[in-house]
Every structure is written in C-alpha cells, then in structure tokens.
Design a protein around this motif. Structure first.
Motif, PDB file in Angstrom:
ATOM      1  N   UNK A  69       0.694  -1.368  -0.220  1.00 26.78           N
ATOM      2  CA  UNK A  69      -0.110   0.218   0.067  1.00 26.78           C
ATOM      3  C   UNK A  69       1.305   1.712   0.050  1.00 26.78           C
ATOM      4  N   UNK A  70       2.205   1.511   1.108  1.00 34.25           N
ATOM      5  CA  UNK A  70       2.669   2.477   0.573  1.00 34.25           C
ATOM      6  C   UNK A  70       3.391   2.451  -0.462  1.00 34.25           C
ATOM      7  N   UNK A  71       4.306   1.418  -0.940  1.00 40.43           N
ATOM      8  CA  UNK A  71       5.030   1.805  -2.103  1.00 40.43           C
ATOM      9  C   UNK A  71       3.816   1.391  -3.499  1.00 40.43           C
ATOM     10  N   UNK A 104       4.776  -3.576  -7.482  1.00 42.02           N
ATOM     11  CA  UNK A 104       4.617  -1.523  -7.058  1.00 42.02           C
ATOM     12  C   UNK A 104       5.445  -1.126  -7.069  1.00 42.02           C
ATOM     13  N   UNK A 105       6.391  -2.101  -7.794  1.00 44.10           N
ATOM     14  CA  UNK A 105       7.703  -1.363  -8.421  1.00 44.10           C
ATOM     15  C   UNK A 105       7.579  -1.457  -9.860  1.00 44.10           C
ATOM     16  N   UNK A 106       6.299  -1.090 -10.426  1.00 43.92           N
ATOM     17  CA  UNK A 106       6.982  -1.585 -12.119  1.00 43.92           C
ATOM     18  C   UNK A 106       6.913   0.004 -12.576  1.00 43.92           C
ATOM     19  N   UNK A 107       7.579   0.686 -13.710  1.00 38.94           N
ATOM     20  CA  UNK A 107       7.825   1.754 -14.097  1.00 38.94           C
ATOM     21  C   UNK A 107       8.131   3.077 -12.608  1.00 38.94           C
ATOM     22  N   UNK A 108       7.757   2.450 -11.690  1.00 39.13           N
ATOM     23  CA  UNK A 108       7.955   3.869 -10.501  1.00 39.13           C
ATOM     24  C   UNK A 108       9.543   4.090 -10.458  1.00 39.13           C
ATOM     25  N   UNK A 136      12.897  -5.707 -11.210  1.00 42.21           N
ATOM     26  CA  UNK A 136      10.927  -4.969 -11.089  1.00 42.21           C
ATOM     27  C   UNK A 136      10.641  -4.496 -11.390  1.00 42.21           C
ATOM     28  N   UNK A 137      11.671  -3.969 -12.799  1.00 40.59           N
ATOM     29  CA  UNK A 137      11.250  -2.862 -13.271  1.00 40.59           C
ATOM     30  C   UNK A 137      10.727  -1.397 -13.031  1.00 40.59           C
ATOM     31  N   UNK A 191       0.810   6.055 -21.440  1.00 39.63           N
ATOM     32  CA  UNK A 191       1.822   5.459 -22.436  1.00 39.63           C
ATOM     33  C   UNK A 191       3.108   5.031 -22.053  1.00 39.63           C
ATOM     34  N   UNK A 192       2.715   4.169 -20.892  1.00 36.78           N
ATOM     35  CA  UNK A 192       4.206   3.663 -20.276  1.00 36.78           C
ATOM     36  C   UNK A 192       3.958   1.950 -20.864  1.00 36.78           C
TER      37      UNK A 192
END
Length: 192
Positions: A69-71, A104-108, A136-137, A191-192
């Motif tokens: 949730x935090x991520x 959660x980290x995908x494209x972050x 993790x992208x 667009x990602x």
C-alpha cells in the motif's frame, strides 16, 4: 496553474540496526529533499515475514499489505543499503521479494544509495540493489545512485551528516529522482 502536487517518496533503509549509518544517511537525504518532495520513512522492514510464494496471494499478511500500500501510494522510492557479505542485507531483499508478483515498483522512479565504512562504499550491495530494482521494472536513472565510502567519518556522534561532498551527492540523487517523477507525471496516460 502553478499548483504542483508534492512528490511523495517512500524511504527504505536496508538496515535493521537502531543507530544504522544507512538510516542516518536516509534521514539526511529527507532533510535535503527539494521543497516539493516529501520523504516518508518506511519502518516495517523487520516486521515482514520471510518470503514464501505459498503464502502470497489475494490476502497477504498485514505487514506485506502495508508495504504494498505504501509503495503504491508513493510517486517514487529511495533505498539506502548497507553491504553485508558482498551484497544487500537479507531483510531488504526479503521486502523486495514480496513485491515481485504484485508489481508495485513497475515503472516507478527509484533511487539507490549504499553507505559503508569501507573504501568502496558498499558498491557490491549497490549493484545488487540496482539489479533487483531493474528486475522489478523500477525506473532507476544512472544519476540516481551513489555509493558513500567511509560513512562513519561523515556522520557526527549523533548521526548528523557532516560531509559537504556527501550532501552534494545526495542532492544530485534527489534531483534525479525528482526529475524522473515529474517526467512520469507529464506523460500522457497509457503511454508507459
């Protein structure tokens, strides 16, 4: 339209020690953050259960759900890791393992720091962290990483950062992270 929403960053220290130099560096980074950036520390690393794919499903434990949730709520992530036995600590790797399937980290946007009393600054741990973040992208910019050598000499007895060169390095990493977030926010939806 000068109203720009703040950049919300979750800060994760890879150390469980109460007086960790990595946690001190992360707190120093939070105090150096640009005016439009808010860094909130994640304090639950040591509370996460050991990763087990059999227990990861629709109803994760409360600790895992809290991390996810935090991520999800953050615009980016800033991780500071010590180096243990030539890599990042197990507790940090465990946390990252819990988000492999949930994404959660995908494209972050992400930035990575290592800090060590060694001359290399924990470069092997930093490379291990960068590799895991890429798997993790996460979007890790080349200028969004730094290894801080001889960290003990750069902190006061109270854990305050006293080294001007390290302050500048942290500001550069934070600037890179802020640019990543703003670029992502200005892209067209889908667009990602």
């Amino acid at each position: 339209m000068n109203d720009v929403s703040p950049i919300r960053i979750i800060g994760i220290s890879g150390s469980l020690r109460s007086r960790s130099s990595n946690t001190h560096i992360l707190r120093a980074a939070a105090s150096l953050a640009p005016g439009d950036m808010i860094i909130t520390m994640y304090e639950g690393l040591g509370d996460l259960p050991l990763f087990n794919p059999d227990t990861d499903g629709d109803k994760p434990t409360a600790q895992v759900a809290d991390l996810r949730t935090r991520l999800n709520a953050a615009d980016g992530v800033l991780i500071c890791t010590p180096e243990y036995a030539g890599g990042m600590p197990g507790a940090l790797k465990n946390a990252l393992d819990w988000i492999v399937s949930s994404g959660e980290l995908m494209n972050k946007p992400a930035a990575a720091i290592s800090a060590s009393p060694s001359l290399t600054g924990g470069e092997k741990a930093l490379e291990s962290l960068r590799l895991t973040l890429r798997m993790l992208s996460a979007d890790v910019a080349d200028d969004g990483t730094v290894a801080i050598p001889l960290v003990s000499a750069k902190l006061s007895a109270e854990g305050e950062l006293t080294d001007a060169a390290t302050v500048l390095q942290l500001q550069l990493v934070l600037g890179a992270l802020a640019r990543q977030v703003r670029e992502l926010q200005t892209r067209e939806p889908g667009s990602l």
